[in-house]
Scaffold this motif. Structure first.
Motif, short mmCIF file in Angstrom:
data_model
loop_
_atom_site.label_atom_id
_atom_site.label_comp_id
_atom_site.label_asym_id
_atom_site.label_seq_id
_atom_site.Cartn_x
_atom_site.Cartn_y
_atom_site.Cartn_z
N THR A 150 0.88 -1.24 -0.08
CA THR A 150 -0.04 0.11 -0.16
C THR A 150 0.89 1.29 -0.03
O THR A 150 2.08 1.17 0.47
CB THR A 150 -0.93 0.10 1.38
OG1 THR A 150 -0.10 0.08 2.53
CG2 THR A 150 -1.88 -0.98 1.33
N ALA A 151 0.35 2.58 -0.59
CA ALA A 151 1.32 3.48 -0.72
C ALA A 151 1.37 3.97 0.86
O ALA A 151 2.46 4.42 1.09
CB ALA A 151 0.48 4.39 -1.39
N LEU A 152 0.42 3.94 1.74
CA LEU A 152 0.70 4.50 3.01
C LEU A 152 1.83 3.74 3.72
O LEU A 152 2.61 4.17 4.49
CB LEU A 152 -0.53 4.26 3.99
CG LEU A 152 -1.61 5.23 3.64
CD1 LEU A 152 -2.97 5.06 4.43
CD2 LEU A 152 -1.26 6.74 4.09
N GLY A 153 1.78 2.52 3.49
CA GLY A 153 2.93 1.69 4.21
C GLY A 153 4.24 1.83 3.39
O GLY A 153 5.21 1.85 3.91
N GLY A 198 9.62 12.10 -3.17
CA GLY A 198 8.60 12.67 -2.06
C GLY A 198 7.29 11.92 -1.86
O GLY A 198 6.35 12.31 -0.84
N TRP A 199 6.82 10.92 -2.62
CA TRP A 199 5.82 10.04 -2.12
C TRP A 199 6.07 8.57 -2.83
O TRP A 199 6.76 8.20 -3.51
CB TRP A 199 4.70 10.89 -3.19
CG TRP A 199 4.64 10.76 -4.58
CD1 TRP A 199 4.43 9.78 -5.50
CD2 TRP A 199 5.06 11.88 -5.34
NE1 TRP A 199 4.62 10.13 -6.62
CE2 TRP A 199 4.91 11.53 -6.74
CE3 TRP A 199 5.49 13.05 -5.26
CZ2 TRP A 199 5.31 12.14 -7.96
CZ3 TRP A 199 5.96 13.95 -6.27
CH2 TRP A 199 5.85 13.40 -7.84
N ALA A 200 4.90 7.78 -2.63
CA ALA A 200 4.74 6.65 -2.90
C ALA A 200 3.66 6.33 -3.73
O ALA A 200 2.53 6.92 -3.43
CB ALA A 200 4.80 5.60 -1.79
N SER A 201 3.62 5.51 -4.57
CA SER A 201 2.45 5.20 -5.66
C SER A 201 2.28 3.79 -5.58
O SER A 201 3.43 2.85 -6.11
CB SER A 201 2.63 5.80 -6.95
OG SER A 201 1.54 5.78 -7.78
N ALA A 214 0.71 8.39 -1.61
CA ALA A 214 0.86 8.81 -0.12
C ALA A 214 2.08 9.42 0.07
O ALA A 214 3.20 9.27 -0.85
CB ALA A 214 0.61 7.79 0.83
N ALA A 215 2.14 10.40 1.01
CA ALA A 215 3.51 11.04 1.37
C ALA A 215 3.72 10.91 2.78
O ALA A 215 2.70 10.99 3.61
CB ALA A 215 3.41 12.45 0.85
N PRO A 216 4.96 11.18 3.53
CA PRO A 216 5.07 11.15 4.72
C PRO A 216 4.92 12.46 5.55
O PRO A 216 5.11 13.73 4.88
CB PRO A 216 6.70 10.69 4.98
CG PRO A 216 7.31 11.58 3.64
CD PRO A 216 5.95 11.38 2.69
N ILE A 217 4.49 12.21 6.85
CA ILE A 217 4.44 13.13 7.82
C ILE A 217 5.58 12.89 8.64
O ILE A 217 5.65 12.00 9.28
CB ILE A 217 3.33 13.25 8.73
CG1 ILE A 217 1.88 13.48 7.86
CG2 ILE A 217 3.09 14.46 9.63
CD1 ILE A 217 0.58 13.39 8.40
#
Length: 261
Positions: A150-153, A198-201, A214-217
């Motif tokens: 998953t992008a979040l993961g 800067g993001w995952a897809s 998703a991108a990180p905080i």
């Protein structure tokens, strides 16, 4: 809280039984998840692994404390646990700090937005914004997502230490769709590319027809606090369009979270 009086309410005995009691309560609560929000007694017995009489007795006493509820024939998590859970820092502090950023991202993309944290090698969804229209493919708040597909993961793993990444990948990467990356080399290649852009897809690796970006905080020292991302039909989620927007939202969320610390 689990006081002497509440232990007596649960067991009918004194606090000496507390260790065994806590294990039984944990087993019963652990039987519930995003796909099993309501359970009949037979189903609860199967999922918690306790004898039927023990399950019935403990669950009924948990109802008296508000830890479980049973409006009809099914048990479900009680309102008292919801009240306690809302006090958890990950939901109270993080959620409050970044919720405006999630709402802005939803307004900009017209797409469902999720906030997740890494929890035991998987992603715990702690907040979401969907607007008025329901999104059937979306994991509910409190639900669990696999981290490797998953992008979040992926974005959380990309900013995590090597030991965390190794533990997640070593736990297994079962194929969830024909598009799922299931080898260590392939996943590590994806993780290595995340910090640069800067993001995952992820495209249809967890569910067919569903993609996410998703991108990180990040914390003050660059550590991953959480991740936010957009999820929706693959025809709608275009990385080249969504990626920069999600990255900017995550940067704003990082600043908002840091200002609360």
């Amino acid at each position: 809280m689990l006081t002497t009086s509440s232990i007596s309410e649960l067991t009918g005995q004194d606090a000496a039984e507390a260790p065994a009691l806590l294990l039984r309560v944990a087993a019963i609560l652990g039987a519930f998840d995003g796909e099993h929000r309501e359970l009949t007694l037979p189903a609860l017995v199967v999922r918690c692994g306790l004898p039927r009489s023990t399950t019935h007795r403990t669950a009924d006493r948990m109802i008296r404390l508000g830890w479980l509820d049973k409006p009809r024939e099914c048990y479900r998590i009680g309102n008292r646990l919801f009240e306690i859970g809302s006090l958890a820092p990950i939901r109270h502090e993080l959620g409050q700090a970044v919720l405006p950023c999630l709402q802005d991202l939803h307004a900009a993309t017209k797409t469902a937005v999720q906030l997740g944290v890494l929890n035991g090698g998987r992603v715990l969804v702690v907040e979401k914004v969907t607007g008025r229209r329901p999104v059937p493919m979306l994991t509910q708040v409190g639900g669990i997502l696999p981290a490797y597909c998953t992008a979040l993961g992926r974005v959380l793993l990309a900013y995590s230490d090597a030991a965390t990444v190794d533990a997640v990948l070593a736990a297994g990467m079962p194929r969830r769709t024909p598009h799922t990356l299931t080898t260590r080399t392939a996943v590590l290649r994806e993780l290595a590319a995340v910090p640069t852009r800067g993001w995952a897809s992820v495209r249809e690796e967890s569910k067919v027809g569903v993609s996410c970006v998703a991108a990180p905080i990040l914390g003050r020292f660059g550590e991953p606090i959480a991740a936010l991302g957009v999820t929706g039909p693959s025809a709608v989620i275009r990385e080249d369009v969504m990626g920069p927007t999600v990255r900017m939202a995550a940067a704003a969320a990082s600043r908002a979270y840091a200002a609360r610390r």
